[in-house]
Design a protein around this motif. Structure first.
Motif, PDB file in Angstrom:
ATOM      1  N   UNK A 209       3.712 -16.150 -36.119  1.00 19.05           N
ATOM      2  CA  UNK A 209       5.358 -16.108 -35.798  1.00 19.05           C
ATOM      3  C   UNK A 209       5.493 -16.680 -34.439  1.00 19.05           C
ATOM      4  N   UNK A 210       6.666 -17.191 -34.087  1.00 14.85           N
ATOM      5  CA  UNK A 210       7.203 -17.893 -32.668  1.00 14.85           C
ATOM      6  C   UNK A 210       6.912 -16.803 -31.809  1.00 14.85           C
ATOM      7  N   UNK A 211       6.263 -16.944 -30.620  1.00 13.31           N
ATOM      8  CA  UNK A 211       6.156 -15.787 -29.554  1.00 13.31           C
ATOM      9  C   UNK A 211       6.296 -16.822 -28.296  1.00 13.31           C
ATOM     10  N   UNK A 212       6.376 -15.885 -27.123  1.00 11.77           N
ATOM     11  CA  UNK A 212       6.456 -16.380 -25.806  1.00 11.77           C
ATOM     12  C   UNK A 212       5.351 -17.855 -25.492  1.00 11.77           C
ATOM     13  N   UNK A 216       1.244 -18.378 -26.406  1.00 10.98           N
ATOM     14  CA  UNK A 216       0.787 -19.645 -27.181  1.00 10.98           C
ATOM     15  C   UNK A 216      -0.108 -20.444 -26.537  1.00 10.98           C
ATOM     16  N   UNK A 217       0.189 -20.934 -25.455  1.00  8.96           N
ATOM     17  CA  UNK A 217      -0.372 -21.645 -24.493  1.00  8.96           C
ATOM     18  C   UNK A 217      -2.154 -21.161 -24.257  1.00  8.96           C
ATOM     19  N   UNK A 218      -2.160 -19.771 -23.932  1.00 11.03           N
ATOM     20  CA  UNK A 218      -3.327 -19.178 -23.604  1.00 11.03           C
ATOM     21  C   UNK A 218      -4.175 -19.009 -25.036  1.00 11.03           C
ATOM     22  N   UNK A 219      -3.450 -19.149 -26.007  1.00 14.31           N
ATOM     23  CA  UNK A 219      -4.288 -18.903 -27.500  1.00 14.31           C
ATOM     24  C   UNK A 219      -4.749 -20.271 -27.813  1.00 14.31           C
ATOM     25  N   UNK A 220      -4.302 -21.276 -27.288  1.00 15.61           N
ATOM     26  CA  UNK A 220      -4.966 -22.901 -27.828  1.00 15.61           C
ATOM     27  C   UNK A 220      -5.149 -23.523 -26.557  1.00 15.61           C
ATOM     28  N   UNK A 256       0.212 -27.962 -25.906  1.00 16.83           N
ATOM     29  CA  UNK A 256       1.741 -28.330 -25.519  1.00 16.83           C
ATOM     30  C   UNK A 256       2.459 -27.413 -26.459  1.00 16.83           C
ATOM     31  N   UNK A 257       3.426 -26.513 -26.277  1.00 17.34           N
ATOM     32  CA  UNK A 257       4.438 -25.961 -27.057  1.00 17.34           C
ATOM     33  C   UNK A 257       5.734 -26.816 -27.227  1.00 17.34           C
ATOM     34  N   UNK A 297      -1.399 -29.805 -35.098  1.00 19.41           N
ATOM     35  CA  UNK A 297      -0.107 -29.128 -35.065  1.00 19.41           C
ATOM     36  C   UNK A 297      -0.388 -27.769 -35.603  1.00 19.41           C
ATOM     37  N   UNK A 298       0.172 -26.532 -34.888  1.00 18.20           N
ATOM     38  CA  UNK A 298       0.148 -25.274 -35.632  1.00 18.20           C
ATOM     39  C   UNK A 298       1.486 -25.044 -35.503  1.00 18.20           C
ATOM     40  N   UNK A 299       2.135 -24.969 -36.724  1.00 17.79           N
ATOM     41  CA  UNK A 299       3.552 -24.640 -36.792  1.00 17.79           C
ATOM     42  C   UNK A 299       3.558 -23.062 -36.716  1.00 17.79           C
ATOM     43  N   UNK A 300       4.688 -22.422 -35.964  1.00 17.59           N
ATOM     44  CA  UNK A 300       4.978 -21.030 -35.999  1.00 17.59           C
ATOM     45  C   UNK A 300       6.052 -20.749 -36.401  1.00 17.59           C
TER      46      UNK A 300
END
Ligand code: AVI
Length: 336
Positions: A209-212, A216-220, A256-257, A297-300
């Motif tokens: 899901x969409x999150x801060x 997201x940037x730390x995950x990727x 990039x988010x 691309x990883x869509x949330x």
């Protein structure tokens, strides 16, 4: 800018000549791109498994927790099935966790007793990677009374192989693999799952899901550089399989988010001006400092949006389970 559907989907059989022609085609586009399915050679798959262990990549941990905690409820809410089909089983841990956690539940898809015989539960695993299939079936062989059928195939052709056999089916599409399809590609792919099923069959789908943005940037773009290695390994693969001369050190990793598209993008960034040749793909290209190649691309999703997408594809959401901390959603949906 939007990655073409075919770049995000897995509907092309991966073979060397496809790899060469895709590299030629996608590097000629503006912006330059490479399809994310090519990230998964043997080393890429091992690096992806390592990503799943990272504390900053919370998809795997969140999803396994949900499967463990709600395995019984998942079976209780689903139509009794004599076979489970998993699209992209990875190392088999998700399916293993689900079956073990669901033991004892009504509708548990465990081996059924018919007269004096125990009818085994059929597990169909669909993946383009024979290595992944071997690893998953090895892990699942720990279970009693299961029959494992490996389909070394794209998702689409694997689904055609399992389509309409008359037995009730539960399809698993986990790990937020749906996130690697763009929106039209996700619609199309969910419709192809639906087309392989009968009314009353079930789909269990996991979506991040969409999150801060910071999370997201730390995950990727993790502090250990594992995701960077996963991304840059694509250049190593091109050098090895297509005779390229990428200087791997001269490309950086960038996540990039993209808020308006609701997706995390991975890019490779040229750190200096350089000239790259890939003879087998007929590529001869100059990169300026800062030029990029878009690789994934990883869509949330938002929960409501996922429900709408499922309904559009012919599924009725039955129940959902949320990992609040990781912001990850499992949805059980029934084929109408
Ligand atoms: C396989 N897929 C769902 C992963 C994702 O999150 O998009 C692949 C990945 N890319 C970078 N980290 C993990």
């Amino acid at each position: 800018m939007s990655m073409p559907r075919s770049a995000a989907s897995q509907n092309v059989q991966v073979a060397d000549k496809d790899f060469a022609s895709d590299v030629e085609y996608y590097l000629a586009l503006e912006p330059r791109q490479l399809p994310s399915r090519y990230l998964y050679d043997a080393l890429g798959s091992a690096l992806f498994n390592a990503i799943c262990e990272l504390p900053w990549y919370r998809i795997t941990h969140g999803e396994l927790g949900l499967l463990r905690r709600h395995g019984r409820a998942i079976f209780a809410h689903s139509t009794p099935a004599s076979r489970i089909v998993e699209l992209g089983p990875g190392n088999g841990s998700k399916l293993l966790t689900l079956i073990e956690a669901g033991r004892g539940a009504p509708n548990h898809a465990g081996p059924a007793k018919t007269g004096h015989h125990v009818r085994p539960l059929h597990l169909h695993l669909i993946d383009v990677s024979s290595k992944a299939l071997d690893e998953a079936s090895h892990a699942l062989a720990l279970l009693d009374d299961v029959e494992i059928v490996k389909h070394e195939a794209t998702y689409e052709s694997g689904l055609m192989e399992i389509a309409r056999t008359g037995s009730h089916t539960l399809v698993l599409f986990l790990g937020s693999n749906i996130g690697n399809f763009d929106r039209p590609g996700a619609d199309e792919f969910l419709r192809s799952i639906r087309a392989a099923l009968e009314p009353g069959d079930d789909l269990l789908i996991g979506a991040d899901l969409v999150k801060p943005e910071s999370e997201l940037l730390l995950a990727y773009d993790d502090p250990l550089g594992v995701t960077a290695a996963f991304n840059r390994n694509l250049l190593v693969r091109i050098n090895r399989e297509l005779g390229g001369n990428f200087d791997v050190d001269a490309f950086g990793h960038r996540a990039v988010w993209n808020r308006s598209e609701s997706r995390v993008e991975m890019h490779l960034v040229s750190l200096r001006r350089q000239w790259v040749r890939i003879p087998c793909a007929h590529v001869d290209v100059t990169f300026k400092e800062g030029d990029t190649i878009w690789t994934e691309s990883s869509y949330k999703y938002e929960p409501e949006e996922l429900a709408v997408v499922l309904e559009r594809a012919g599924f009725r959401p039955v129940e959902r389970w949320l990992a609040g901390e990781e912001r990850f959603l499992l949805t059980l949906a029934r084929a109408d």
